[in-house]
Design a protein around this motif. Sequence first.
Motif, PDB file in Angstrom:
ATOM      1  N   VAL A 108     -11.650   8.593  -5.016  1.00 37.43           N
ATOM      2  CA  VAL A 108     -10.393   9.320  -5.198  1.00 37.43           C
ATOM      3  C   VAL A 108      -9.870   9.145  -6.616  1.00 37.43           C
ATOM      4  CG1 VAL A 108      -7.966   9.418  -4.516  1.00 37.43           C
ATOM      5  CG2 VAL A 108      -9.740   9.313  -2.770  1.00 37.43           C
ATOM      6  N   MET A 109      -9.965   7.935  -7.151  1.00 43.92           N
ATOM      7  CA  MET A 109      -9.474   7.698  -8.505  1.00 43.92           C
ATOM      8  C   MET A 109     -10.243   8.540  -9.522  1.00 43.92           C
ATOM      9  SD  MET A 109      -9.320   4.198 -10.776  1.00 43.92           S
ATOM     10  CE  MET A 109     -11.043   4.363 -11.240  1.00 43.92           C
ATOM     11  N   LEU A 110     -11.564   8.593  -9.382  1.00 46.63           N
ATOM     12  CA  LEU A 110     -12.366   9.371 -10.312  1.00 46.63           C
ATOM     13  C   LEU A 110     -12.168  10.866 -10.127  1.00 46.63           C
ATOM     14  CD1 LEU A 110     -15.632   7.242 -10.163  1.00 46.63           C
ATOM     15  CD2 LEU A 110     -14.132   7.511 -12.140  1.00 46.63           C
ATOM     16  N   ALA A 111     -11.916  11.284  -8.892  1.00 47.89           N
ATOM     17  CA  ALA A 111     -11.751  12.716  -8.625  1.00 47.89           C
ATOM     18  C   ALA A 111     -10.354  13.212  -8.968  1.00 47.89           C
ATOM     19  CB  ALA A 111     -12.051  13.001  -7.147  1.00 47.89           C
ATOM     20  N   PHE A 112      -9.326  12.388  -8.729  1.00 47.77           N
ATOM     21  CA  PHE A 112      -7.944  12.868  -8.832  1.00 47.77           C
ATOM     22  C   PHE A 112      -7.069  12.067  -9.793  1.00 47.77           C
ATOM     23  CE2 PHE A 112      -9.062  14.071  -4.306  1.00 47.77           C
ATOM     24  CZ  PHE A 112      -9.318  15.393  -4.612  1.00 47.77           C
ATOM     25  N   GLY A 113      -7.623  11.062 -10.473  1.00 51.21           N
ATOM     26  CA  GLY A 113      -6.845  10.336 -11.458  1.00 51.21           C
ATOM     27  C   GLY A 113      -5.825   9.367 -10.868  1.00 51.21           C
ATOM     28  N   ASP A 114      -4.842   8.978 -11.675  1.00 51.92           N
ATOM     29  CA  ASP A 114      -3.869   7.960 -11.268  1.00 51.92           C
ATOM     30  C   ASP A 114      -2.998   8.410 -10.104  1.00 51.92           C
ATOM     31  OD1 ASP A 114      -4.777   6.175 -13.142  1.00 51.92           O
ATOM     32  OD2 ASP A 114      -3.303   6.759 -14.661  1.00 51.92           O
ATOM     33  N   THR A 115      -2.625   9.688 -10.089  1.00 46.39           N
ATOM     34  CA  THR A 115      -1.799  10.177  -8.976  1.00 46.39           C
ATOM     35  C   THR A 115      -2.562  10.090  -7.670  1.00 46.39           C
ATOM     36  OG1 THR A 115      -0.650  11.698 -10.463  1.00 46.39           O
ATOM     37  CG2 THR A 115      -0.447  12.110  -8.111  1.00 46.39           C
ATOM     38  N   GLY A 116      -3.823  10.465  -7.706  1.00 45.34           N
ATOM     39  CA  GLY A 116      -4.652  10.344  -6.512  1.00 45.34           C
ATOM     40  C   GLY A 116      -4.814   8.900  -6.089  1.00 45.34           C
ATOM     41  N   LYS A 117      -4.932   7.993  -7.076  1.00 42.82           N
ATOM     42  CA  LYS A 117      -5.080   6.571  -6.758  1.00 42.82           C
ATOM     43  C   LYS A 117      -3.850   6.039  -6.042  1.00 42.82           C
ATOM     44  CE  LYS A 117      -4.535   3.386  -9.880  1.00 42.82           C
ATOM     45  NZ  LYS A 117      -4.697   2.486 -11.054  1.00 42.82           N
ATOM     46  N   GLU A 118      -2.673   6.492  -6.423  1.00 48.64           N
ATOM     47  CA  GLU A 118      -1.444   6.045  -5.759  1.00 48.64           C
ATOM     48  C   GLU A 118      -1.439   6.476  -4.292  1.00 48.64           C
ATOM     49  OE1 GLU A 118       1.639   7.697  -8.111  1.00 48.64           O
ATOM     50  OE2 GLU A 118       1.242   6.423  -9.851  1.00 48.64           O
ATOM     51  N   LEU A 119      -1.826   7.715  -4.032  1.00 52.83           N
ATOM     52  CA  LEU A 119      -1.888   8.193  -2.654  1.00 52.83           C
ATOM     53  C   LEU A 119      -2.974   7.456  -1.873  1.00 52.83           C
ATOM     54  CD1 LEU A 119      -1.494  12.050  -3.209  1.00 52.83           C
ATOM     55  CD2 LEU A 119       0.242  10.447  -2.375  1.00 52.83           C
ATOM     56  N   ALA A 120      -4.120   7.247  -2.522  1.00 51.50           N
ATOM     57  CA  ALA A 120      -5.223   6.549  -1.856  1.00 51.50           C
ATOM     58  C   ALA A 120      -4.847   5.109  -1.532  1.00 51.50           C
ATOM     59  CB  ALA A 120      -6.469   6.581  -2.737  1.00 51.50           C
ATOM     60  N   ALA A 121      -4.054   4.473  -2.407  1.00 53.18           N
ATOM     61  CA  ALA A 121      -3.620   3.101  -2.155  1.00 53.18           C
ATOM     62  C   ALA A 121      -2.770   3.029  -0.891  1.00 53.18           C
ATOM     63  CB  ALA A 121      -2.832   2.571  -3.348  1.00 53.18           C
ATOM     64  N   ALA A 122      -1.888   4.020  -0.700  1.00 56.36           N
ATOM     65  CA  ALA A 122      -1.066   4.061   0.513  1.00 56.36           C
ATOM     66  C   ALA A 122      -1.936   4.248   1.753  1.00 56.36           C
ATOM     67  CB  ALA A 122      -0.044   5.189   0.403  1.00 56.36           C
ATOM     68  N   TYR A 123      -2.959   5.081   1.642  1.00 60.08           N
ATOM     69  CA  TYR A 123      -3.887   5.301   2.763  1.00 60.08           C
ATOM     70  C   TYR A 123      -4.674   4.021   3.046  1.00 60.08           C
ATOM     71  CZ  TYR A 123      -7.100   8.059   5.679  1.00 60.08           C
ATOM     72  OH  TYR A 123      -7.823   8.577   6.737  1.00 60.08           O
ATOM     73  N   PHE A 124      -5.140   3.378   1.982  1.00 59.82           N
ATOM     74  CA  PHE A 124      -5.962   2.176   2.119  1.00 59.82           C
ATOM     75  C   PHE A 124      -5.203   1.053   2.820  1.00 59.82           C
ATOM     76  CE2 PHE A 124      -6.865  -1.965   0.037  1.00 59.82           C
ATOM     77  CZ  PHE A 124      -8.087  -2.224   0.624  1.00 59.82           C
ATOM     78  N   VAL A 125      -3.929   0.889   2.523  1.00 58.45           N
ATOM     79  CA  VAL A 125      -3.134  -0.170   3.154  1.00 58.45           C
ATOM     80  C   VAL A 125      -3.177  -0.044   4.668  1.00 58.45           C
ATOM     81  CG1 VAL A 125      -0.788  -0.995   3.535  1.00 58.45           C
ATOM     82  CG2 VAL A 125      -1.582  -0.572   1.219  1.00 58.45           C
ATOM     83  N   VAL A 126      -2.975   1.163   5.174  1.00 56.20           N
ATOM     84  CA  VAL A 126      -2.955   1.394   6.628  1.00 56.20           C
ATOM     85  C   VAL A 126      -4.308   1.056   7.236  1.00 56.20           C
ATOM     86  CG1 VAL A 126      -2.651   3.129   8.426  1.00 56.20           C
ATOM     87  CG2 VAL A 126      -1.160   3.144   6.415  1.00 56.20           C
ATOM     88  N   VAL A 127      -5.382   1.530   6.609  1.00 60.78           N
ATOM     89  CA  VAL A 127      -6.722   1.296   7.144  1.00 60.78           C
ATOM     90  C   VAL A 127      -7.079  -0.189   7.087  1.00 60.78           C
ATOM     91  CG1 VAL A 127      -9.179   1.785   6.838  1.00 60.78           C
ATOM     92  CG2 VAL A 127      -7.514   3.614   6.587  1.00 60.78           C
ATOM     93  N   ALA A 128      -6.774  -0.842   5.972  1.00 60.71           N
ATOM     94  CA  ALA A 128      -7.114  -2.257   5.827  1.00 60.71           C
ATOM     95  C   ALA A 128      -6.390  -3.112   6.869  1.00 60.71           C
ATOM     96  CB  ALA A 128      -6.765  -2.735   4.416  1.00 60.71           C
ATOM     97  N   LEU A 129      -5.112  -2.828   7.085  1.00 60.44           N
ATOM     98  CA  LEU A 129      -4.362  -3.584   8.096  1.00 60.44           C
ATOM     99  C   LEU A 129      -4.903  -3.306   9.495  1.00 60.44           C
ATOM    100  CD1 LEU A 129      -0.690  -3.273   6.779  1.00 60.44           C
ATOM    101  CD2 LEU A 129      -2.259  -5.218   6.586  1.00 60.44           C
ATOM    102  N   ALA A 130      -5.304  -2.061   9.749  1.00 58.07           N
ATOM    103  CA  ALA A 130      -5.883  -1.716  11.052  1.00 58.07           C
ATOM    104  C   ALA A 130      -7.215  -2.433  11.266  1.00 58.07           C
ATOM    105  CB  ALA A 130      -6.074  -0.206  11.158  1.00 58.07           C
ATOM    106  N   GLN A 131      -8.005  -2.534  10.212  1.00 64.34           N
ATOM    107  CA  GLN A 131      -9.300  -3.217  10.329  1.00 64.34           C
ATOM    108  C   GLN A 131      -9.124  -4.684  10.679  1.00 64.34           C
ATOM    109  OE1 GLN A 131     -10.988  -2.408   6.513  1.00 64.34           O
ATOM    110  NE2 GLN A 131     -11.803  -0.412   7.082  1.00 64.34           N
ATOM    111  N   HIS A 132      -8.150  -5.344  10.051  1.00 65.18           N
ATOM    112  CA  HIS A 132      -7.972  -6.776  10.260  1.00 65.18           C
ATOM    113  C   HIS A 132      -7.080  -7.093  11.458  1.00 65.18           C
ATOM    114  CE1 HIS A 132      -9.527  -6.838   6.124  1.00 65.18           C
ATOM    115  NE2 HIS A 132      -9.889  -8.066   6.394  1.00 65.18           N
ATOM    116  N   SER A 133      -6.581  -6.095  12.123  1.00 63.42           N
ATOM    117  CA  SER A 133      -5.799  -6.327  13.334  1.00 63.42           C
ATOM    118  C   SER A 133      -6.494  -5.688  14.535  1.00 63.42           C
ATOM    119  CB  SER A 133      -4.381  -5.773  13.172  1.00 63.42           C
ATOM    120  OG  SER A 133      -4.409  -4.395  12.838  1.00 63.42           O
TER     121      SER A 133
END
Length: 294
Positions: A106-131
């Motif tokens: 996402v960062m390479l495809a959409f730059g810093d703005t995309g990275k910010e959105l991807a970070a929000a998505y990643f938080v949810v998935v990472a917490l779901a994986q570890h719970s």
Amino acid sequence: MLPILGPIGILVLIGYAMGRYSSGLDTRTLSTVVVMVAAPALIFSSLTSMQIAPQAVATISGAAALCLVISAALAALVLTLTGGSLRSFLPVLMMPNSGNMGLPLVMLAFGDTGKELAAAYFVVVALAQHSIGMSIYAGSFRVGVLLRQPLIYSVLLVVLVLATGIEVPAVVANTAEMTGGMMIPAMLLLLGTSLARLRVADLRSAVFLAVGRLGIGVVSAFCVIWSLDLEGLPAGVVFLMATMPTAIVIHVFSERFGRDPERVVGVVVVSTLLTFACLPGLTWIALRMAALPT
């Protein structure tokens, strides 16, 4: 596509080459640094300095949760119809590798703005994986494990900053940015090293489940994009993050709790290779969704 996919392939190949040598990359230490330090720093840095509206971040977080719910339902249906074990393979089909592959892509495809959105998505998935993911394999929900995840406290700090309007001191912001910057290359190196060391035990089952993970990811992404009426950059980010392969951490959980680890590791390898083969097409679709030049 080369400027987007090239760096990912090169770093994964470097990690793979290092993984072929017993004296190569110390994955346990590096993964600990990523999980305990780099990932929380990246989340804090990205979300406290974001140039997008908080509403967009909330929408992406909701989209991530909805993708997981739809993926879980589809995975349970597939496993029930095929006689597969829910305890062993539900997380395999449900949890995407949104960290090692999703964030860099996402960062390479959409730059810093995309990275910010991807970070929000990643938080949810990472917490779901570890719970949720770990709880399925363990057979019980372990609150203590979840509370030991630094990501939670990083998110709480982000909420505090955004809610109060506190200005993050420059020394803290710069430290978080520098520390978080190592997460993406480190994750790609870890992915390559893991692929070099993992072995496929049951190829037929691995191919079936890998195709299932990709198919479930695509279907859940389209369902969420349609139901939330997403368009532009958010739609492209959700599509890429949802269609990533089975997360490597799922193999760690399956091995820890003795839930078909040999078959699960095969799915991780085949799923990752399958997604790599499909990356040009997946990226092209995401770019079209975001209305960016392909």
